[in-house]
Scaffold this motif. Structure first.
Motif, mmCIF file in Angstrom:
data_model
loop_
_atom_site.group_PDB
_atom_site.id
_atom_site.type_symbol
_atom_site.label_atom_id
_atom_site.label_comp_id
_atom_site.label_asym_id
_atom_site.label_seq_id
_atom_site.Cartn_x
_atom_site.Cartn_y
_atom_site.Cartn_z
ATOM 1 N N MET A 22 -0.577 8.518 -7.116
ATOM 2 C CA MET A 22 -0.381 8.013 -5.867
ATOM 3 C C MET A 22 1.052 7.128 -6.032
ATOM 4 N N SER A 23 2.139 7.479 -5.257
ATOM 5 C CA SER A 23 3.437 6.595 -5.453
ATOM 6 C C SER A 23 3.822 6.559 -3.884
ATOM 7 N N THR A 24 3.024 6.751 -2.993
ATOM 8 C CA THR A 24 3.295 6.588 -1.439
ATOM 9 C C THR A 24 2.467 5.212 -0.976
ATOM 10 N N ALA A 25 3.120 4.670 0.053
ATOM 11 C CA ALA A 25 2.535 3.610 0.874
ATOM 12 C C ALA A 25 1.429 4.003 1.876
ATOM 13 N N THR A 26 0.862 3.091 2.332
ATOM 14 C CA THR A 26 -0.137 3.207 3.245
ATOM 15 C C THR A 26 -0.131 2.327 4.430
ATOM 16 N N MET A 27 -0.352 3.019 5.679
ATOM 17 C CA MET A 27 0.012 2.265 6.940
ATOM 18 C C MET A 27 -0.833 1.025 6.909
ATOM 19 N N LEU A 28 -2.012 1.172 6.486
ATOM 20 C CA LEU A 28 -3.022 0.036 6.309
ATOM 21 C C LEU A 28 -2.543 -1.311 5.640
ATOM 22 N N VAL A 29 -1.618 -0.917 4.649
ATOM 23 C CA VAL A 29 -1.038 -2.040 4.271
ATOM 24 C C VAL A 29 0.500 -1.812 3.899
ATOM 25 N N PRO A 30 0.958 -2.171 4.984
ATOM 26 C CA PRO A 30 2.623 -2.097 5.269
ATOM 27 C C PRO A 30 3.488 -2.649 4.346
ATOM 28 N N TRP A 31 2.990 -3.748 3.803
ATOM 29 C CA TRP A 31 3.795 -4.872 2.934
ATOM 30 C C TRP A 31 3.983 -4.615 1.543
ATOM 31 N N VAL A 32 3.128 -3.678 1.362
ATOM 32 C CA VAL A 32 2.962 -2.940 -0.359
ATOM 33 C C VAL A 32 3.644 -1.627 -0.164
ATOM 34 N N ALA A 33 4.669 -1.161 -1.264
ATOM 35 C CA ALA A 33 5.419 -0.063 -1.382
ATOM 36 C C ALA A 33 4.251 1.059 -1.935
ATOM 37 N N SER A 34 3.392 0.686 -2.602
ATOM 38 C CA SER A 34 2.707 1.875 -3.246
ATOM 39 C C SER A 34 1.209 1.453 -3.351
ATOM 40 N N LEU A 35 0.386 2.206 -3.362
ATOM 41 C CA LEU A 35 -1.121 2.056 -3.695
ATOM 42 C C LEU A 35 -1.405 1.702 -5.010
ATOM 43 N N LYS A 36 -0.487 2.026 -5.878
ATOM 44 C CA LYS A 36 -0.869 1.796 -7.314
ATOM 45 C C LYS A 36 -0.422 0.042 -7.421
ATOM 46 N N MET A 37 0.340 -0.501 -6.615
ATOM 47 C CA MET A 37 0.533 -1.640 -6.800
ATOM 48 C C MET A 37 -0.414 -2.939 -6.402
ATOM 49 N N ALA A 38 -0.612 -3.970 -7.289
ATOM 50 C CA ALA A 38 -1.381 -5.119 -6.617
ATOM 51 C C ALA A 38 -0.812 -5.810 -5.583
ATOM 52 N N ASP A 39 -1.361 -6.682 -4.841
ATOM 53 C CA ASP A 39 -1.183 -7.424 -3.585
ATOM 54 C C ASP A 39 -0.439 -8.587 -3.895
ATOM 55 N N ASN A 40 0.852 -8.962 -3.850
ATOM 56 C CA ASN A 40 1.129 -10.318 -4.408
ATOM 57 C C ASN A 40 1.238 -11.127 -3.421
ATOM 58 N N PHE A 41 0.886 -10.622 -2.062
ATOM 59 C CA PHE A 41 0.656 -11.718 -0.883
ATOM 60 C C PHE A 41 -1.092 -12.035 -0.992
ATOM 61 N N PHE A 42 -1.863 -11.535 -1.837
ATOM 62 C CA PHE A 42 -3.126 -11.980 -1.889
ATOM 63 C C PHE A 42 -3.985 -11.506 -0.792
ATOM 64 N N ILE A 43 -3.383 -10.615 0.103
ATOM 65 C CA ILE A 43 -4.563 -10.446 1.458
ATOM 66 C C ILE A 43 -5.645 -9.677 1.239
ATOM 67 N N ILE A 44 -5.221 -8.567 0.261
ATOM 68 C CA ILE A 44 -6.447 -7.865 -0.265
ATOM 69 C C ILE A 44 -7.496 -8.227 -0.800
ATOM 70 N N PRO A 45 -7.057 -9.221 -2.011
ATOM 71 C CA PRO A 45 -8.294 -10.113 -2.644
ATOM 72 C C PRO A 45 -8.854 -11.099 -1.755
ATOM 73 N N THR A 46 -8.071 -11.637 -0.810
ATOM 74 C CA THR A 46 -8.821 -12.660 0.319
ATOM 75 C C THR A 46 -9.885 -11.734 1.154
ATOM 76 N N ALA A 47 -9.355 -10.716 1.583
ATOM 77 C CA ALA A 47 -10.345 -9.627 2.391
ATOM 78 C C ALA A 47 -11.612 -9.061 1.626
ATOM 79 N N TYR A 48 -11.372 -8.774 0.242
ATOM 80 C CA TYR A 48 -12.511 -8.475 -0.341
ATOM 81 C C TYR A 48 -13.573 -9.846 -0.658
#
Length: 214
Positions: free
Chosen positions: A112-138
Motif C-alpha cells: 500500500m502506498s495510497t491514503a484512505t478517506m477514513l484517515v485523511p491526515w495521513v498520506a499512506s496506510l503504511k505510515m504511523a499516526d503522528n497525531f495519535f488519533i488511531i492509537p487513542t481510538a484503539y
C-alpha cells in the motif's frame, strides 16, 4: 496458513475493487472474518461462563468436604466428569488463532502506498499516526468490553468484573501496540475491538434474560 492468507488477500482485493479505498476494504474484510467466526466466538463465551461456574462449584465441594479427603477426591472427580463438556467448549478459542494470524499477515504485507478517506491526515496506510488519533481510538475500543461488567444493565452473575489494574494495563499495552503501528493495522485492531464489544453486549443481554427466566 498460506491457503487462508491467499483467500483473505483475494477477499481484500475484491473489497478494494468495490470501494476503491484500502482503508474501507480492511474494515470490510475484518468484519467479514468476524461474522464467519461468530458461532465459535459465542461458543467460547459460553464455555468460559461454564468454566466460571465449574470453579465456583469446586470451591463449594472443597468447603463441604474439607474434613473428608476421600469424599473430597471422589466428589471432585465426579464433578469433573459431569462438566467435561464445558471444559472442551473453551478449547474452541484456539481454532480462531490461525485465521487471525493469517488476517494480520495479509494486512502487514499489503503493498500500500495510497491514503484512505477514513484517515485523511495521513498520506499512506503504511505510515504511523503522528497525531495519535488511531492509537487513542484503539485504546477506547479496547476499554469498552472491559467496562461492560460495570454497567448494571449488562452485569451477569456468572462473570467476575475485571480489576481496574488489569483495565489500566490493557489500555497501556493497546497504546504501545499502535503507537508506531501502520494505519492499516490500527484500522484492523479498532474494527476487531468494536466488533468484540458488540458481541459482548449481545451475549450479556442474552445471558441476563436467561438468568431472569431461570
Amino acid at each position: 496458513m498460506n491457503i487462508i492468507s491467499n483467500l483473505l488477500n483475494s477477499i481484500l482485493g475484491y473489497f478494494f475493487n468495490i470501494t476503491g479505498d484500502f482503508g474501507i476494504a480492511i474494515i470490510l474484510l475484518t468484519l467479514a472474518v468476524r461474522v464467519v467466526l461468530i458461532p465459535l466466538s459465542f461458543r467460547q463465551k459460553f464455555g468460559m461462563q461454564e468454566q466460571q461456574k465449574l470453579a465456583k462449584g469446586l470451591e463449594e465441594i472443597k468447603e463441604k468436604y474439607k474434613d473428608n479427603k476421600v469424599k473430597l477426591e471422589s466428589e471432585t472427580q465426579k464433578y469433573y466428569q459431569e462438566n467435561s463438556k464445558s471444559i472442551l467448549g473453551c478449547l474452541t478459542s484456539f481454532l480462531q488463532l490461525p485465521i487471525f494470524f493469517a488476517l494480520y499477515n495479509v494486512i502487514l504485507k499489503m503493498p500500500m502506498s495510497t491514503a484512505t478517506m477514513l484517515v485523511p491526515w495521513v498520506a499512506s496506510l503504511k505510515m504511523a499516526d503522528n497525531f495519535f488519533i488511531i492509537p487513542t481510538a484503539y485504546v477506547i475500543s479496547v476499554l469498552i468490553p472491559n467496562l461492560l461488567p460495570y454497567v448494571p444493565f449488562l452485569s451477569i452473575t456468572t462473570q467476575a468484573k475485571i480489576s481496574k489494574t488489569n483495565i489500566l494495563v490493557s489500555s497501556i499495552m493497546s497504546a504501545i501496540i499502535t503507537f508506531k503501528a501502520p494505519i492499516a493495522l490500527g484500522l484492523y485492531l479498532i474494527t476487531t475491538s468494536l466488533f468484540s464489544a458488540i458481541e459482548e453486549i449481545i451475549f450479556r443481554i442474552y445471558v441476563r434474560r436467561r438468568e431472569l427466566v431461570a
